[in-house]
Design an enzyme around this catalytic site. Structure first.
Site, PDB file in Angstrom:
ATOM      1  N   ASN A 170     -34.593   4.918   1.679  1.00 47.58           N
ATOM      2  CA  ASN A 170     -34.777   4.093   0.484  1.00 47.58           C
ATOM      3  C   ASN A 170     -34.926   2.628   0.873  1.00 47.58           C
ATOM      4  OD1 ASN A 170     -34.555   6.309  -1.228  1.00 47.58           O
ATOM      5  ND2 ASN A 170     -32.336   6.109  -1.384  1.00 47.58           N
ATOM      6  N   ALA A 171     -36.140   2.130   0.765  1.00 50.45           N
ATOM      7  CA  ALA A 171     -36.403   0.736   1.135  1.00 50.45           C
ATOM      8  C   ALA A 171     -35.730  -0.208   0.143  1.00 50.45           C
ATOM      9  CB  ALA A 171     -37.906   0.488   1.169  1.00 50.45           C
ATOM     10  N   LYS A 206       0.838  -1.205   0.000  1.00 53.34           N
ATOM     11  CA  LYS A 206       0.000   0.000   0.000  1.00 53.34           C
ATOM     12  C   LYS A 206       0.871   1.251   0.000  1.00 53.34           C
ATOM     13  CE  LYS A 206      -4.256  -1.613   2.236  1.00 53.34           C
ATOM     14  NZ  LYS A 206      -5.165  -1.402   3.393  1.00 53.34           N
ATOM     15  N   LEU A 211     -17.865  10.102   6.941  1.00 50.65           N
ATOM     16  CA  LEU A 211     -17.662  10.023   5.497  1.00 50.65           C
ATOM     17  C   LEU A 211     -18.520   8.923   4.887  1.00 50.65           C
ATOM     18  CD1 LEU A 211     -13.747  10.220   5.480  1.00 50.65           C
ATOM     19  CD2 LEU A 211     -15.389  12.114   5.382  1.00 50.65           C
ATOM     20  N   ARG A 212     -19.178   9.256   3.789  1.00 55.13           N
ATOM     21  CA  ARG A 212     -19.917   8.251   3.032  1.00 55.13           C
ATOM     22  C   ARG A 212     -19.003   7.689   1.952  1.00 55.13           C
ATOM     23  NH1 ARG A 212     -24.513  11.817   0.666  1.00 55.13           N
ATOM     24  NH2 ARG A 212     -22.696  13.201   0.526  1.00 55.13           N
ATOM     25  N   LYS A 253     -21.195  -3.116  11.621  1.00 54.95           N
ATOM     26  CA  LYS A 253     -20.178  -3.224  12.674  1.00 54.95           C
ATOM     27  C   LYS A 253     -20.497  -2.314  13.862  1.00 54.95           C
ATOM     28  CE  LYS A 253     -16.291  -0.997  11.927  1.00 54.95           C
ATOM     29  NZ  LYS A 253     -16.120  -0.028  13.044  1.00 54.95           N
ATOM     30  N   PHE A 288     -31.775   8.341   3.737  1.00 53.84           N
ATOM     31  CA  PHE A 288     -31.710   6.991   4.306  1.00 53.84           C
ATOM     32  C   PHE A 288     -33.090   6.370   4.501  1.00 53.84           C
ATOM     33  CE2 PHE A 288     -27.646   8.857   5.192  1.00 53.84           C
ATOM     34  CZ  PHE A 288     -26.752   7.806   5.009  1.00 53.84           C
ATOM     35  N   CYS A 326     -19.248   0.115   8.062  1.00 52.27           N
ATOM     36  CA  CYS A 326     -19.600   0.903   9.257  1.00 52.27           C
ATOM     37  C   CYS A 326     -20.889   0.468   9.930  1.00 52.27           C
ATOM     38  CB  CYS A 326     -19.677   2.384   8.892  1.00 52.27           C
ATOM     39  SG  CYS A 326     -18.101   3.096   8.400  1.00 52.27           S
TER      40      CYS A 326
END
Length: 423
Positions: A254-255, A35, A156-157, A266, A252, A263
């Site tokens: 949206n079915a 990395k 963050l998304r 967890k 948030f 995230c």
């Protein structure tokens, strides 16, 4: 400012490139040498919109990566961005956090300047005080008042992380002293977002509570959607109607298949375990997880209602990532769907614009195709599992199917004759 970011994963790399782009001098510590090599070449090891552009702009100038803790003793601020993966019981594994704190402390043994260690990893309330501070103080041999400690959670998304970092809703800083908090405030100088300063524990809880609340909204939408399906109601009309209420907002709701990613699953489970350790019974949080775990089974049930047994049937899967605009398949709802199909003898053919390589780690033996059309070729049915915008434009490709049975787990298609999991 001189900043060291420990962890070159998703949060660490996004944080590093954005701080560097703001003009700070940033050093990334990442223990994986592959990395490090990629980052120093300007190649991000993850996909994130606009990440490569900003990385190439700053690497080798005010941004570098290394795999050891050398040359960091003069850093003003440290951001710990290591993973806190779930243990078998769902509680947070803090091993990497503890190791990072100890390594930072050892590197600061001979430093004589005031420095601030800031946790950005998602951790249970109390972790900075009980794990990070003791580890740093013990390994550094320094006094508590010579080092400051803060908690600065990220919001963050995935797929939109650069935009979210540069345009935050709020900046949360928890600290053990006003001086430490002010140092982290200075890192974010220039941002117009409101800054909330709290205790360390409160900042840690804000992150858990935020993610759990958003996960709850998704499970709520899905539970209403399951009922709407039975009653012949379009759940998207319902959610659109309630989303205009400013107390609720449309996000948030949206079915569909439920939430996944690194995230929400967890963090909700970790909060459940934390509540249980404190002799509480978190019924609402438990229900959030229960609803989410059941949703993938519903798309399999719908499929069997339409085509009968899936044994020997060719099922096309469109979308493998847990959401659009990312290659992340961690806890993707596609995983339990694919597993159910394989358990019942289906022939699975899959396509995703970004996440094929990631899903091959889980399922190396299913068939993957380079285009949606090739995945649909000769299919007995198609399940759409990720809301990739390109799927909205698919039309004639569905004519390549053996039978035109199309079921959506995410509402994205614009063609007629499609059934949805909740609509």
């Amino acid at each position: 400012m001189e900043i060291t970011v420990v962890g070159g994963g998703y949060v660490g790399l996004v944080t590093s490139v954005c701080f560097a782009d703001m003009g700070h001098r940033v050093r990334i510590i990442e223990i994986d040498p592959q990395k490090v090599e990629l980052i120093n070449k300007g190649i991000p090891p993850i996909y994130e919109d606009n990440l490569e552009e900003i990385l190439k702009k700053n690497i080798g100038k005010n941004l570098t990566a290394q795999s050891d803790y050398q040359f960091i003793e003069k850093s003003d601020v440290f951001f710990i961005c290591v993973g806190t993966p779930p243990q078998e019981d769902g509680s947070a594994n803090l091993r990497y956090l503890s190791q990072a704190a100890e390594s930072i402390g050892q590197a600061l043994r001979d430093s004589t300047i005031f420095q601030v260690i800031t946790v950005k990893s998602t951790v249970p309330p109390g972790t900075t005080e009980s794990v990070v501070i003791p580890a740093v103080i013990k390994s550094s041999g320094r006094t508590k008042d010579s080092i400051g400690f803060c908690m600065n959670p990220e919001f963050l998304r995935e797929g939109r992380a650069i935009k979210d970092f540069k345009n935050p809703d709020r900046i949360v800083i928890g600290g053990n002293s006003d001086i430490a908090i002010q140092v982290v405030r200075d890192v974010y100088s220039g941002f117009s977002a409101p800054t909330i300063t709290t205790s360390l524990k409160a900042a840690e809880m804000i992150k858990y509570a935020s993610n759990s609340f958003l996960a709850m909204k998704i499970s709520f939408a899905n539970e209403i959607g399951n009922l709407c399906k039975k009653l012949g109601i379009n759940v998207y009309d319902v959610m659109n109607g309630i989303g205009y209420d400013h107390r609720i907002n449309p996000y948030f709701l949206n079915a569909g298949l439920g939430f996944g990613g690194s995230c929400f699953p967890k963090d909700v489970m970790a909060l459940i375990r934390l509540a249980e350790k404190n002799d509480l019974d978190p019924l609402l949080l438990q229900s959030v997880i229960a609803v989410n775990e059941k949703q993938p089974n519903k798309i399999i049930s719908l499929l069997k209602e339409r085509i009968g047994s899936v044994s020997g049937k060719r099922i096309a899967i469109l979308g493998l990532a847990f959401k659009d605009n990312t290659d992340d398949v961690r806890d993707s709802r596609a995983i339990p769907v694919i597993q159910s199909l394989l358990d019942e003898g289906a022939d699975v053919v899959a396509y995703d614009p970004m996440a094929i390589a990631s899903m091959k780690i889980y399922y190396p033996d299913i068939q993957y195709r380079n285009t949606a059309g090739d995945a649909l070729d000769g299919a007995d049915a198609c399940l759409v599992l990720t809301e990739w915008p390109e799927f909205r434009d698919i039309d004639t490709c569905f004519d390549r199917m053996k039978s035109r049975v199309i079921i959506e787990g995410r509402k994205i298609l614009s063609i007629e004759g499609v059934e949805g999991i909740c609509w």
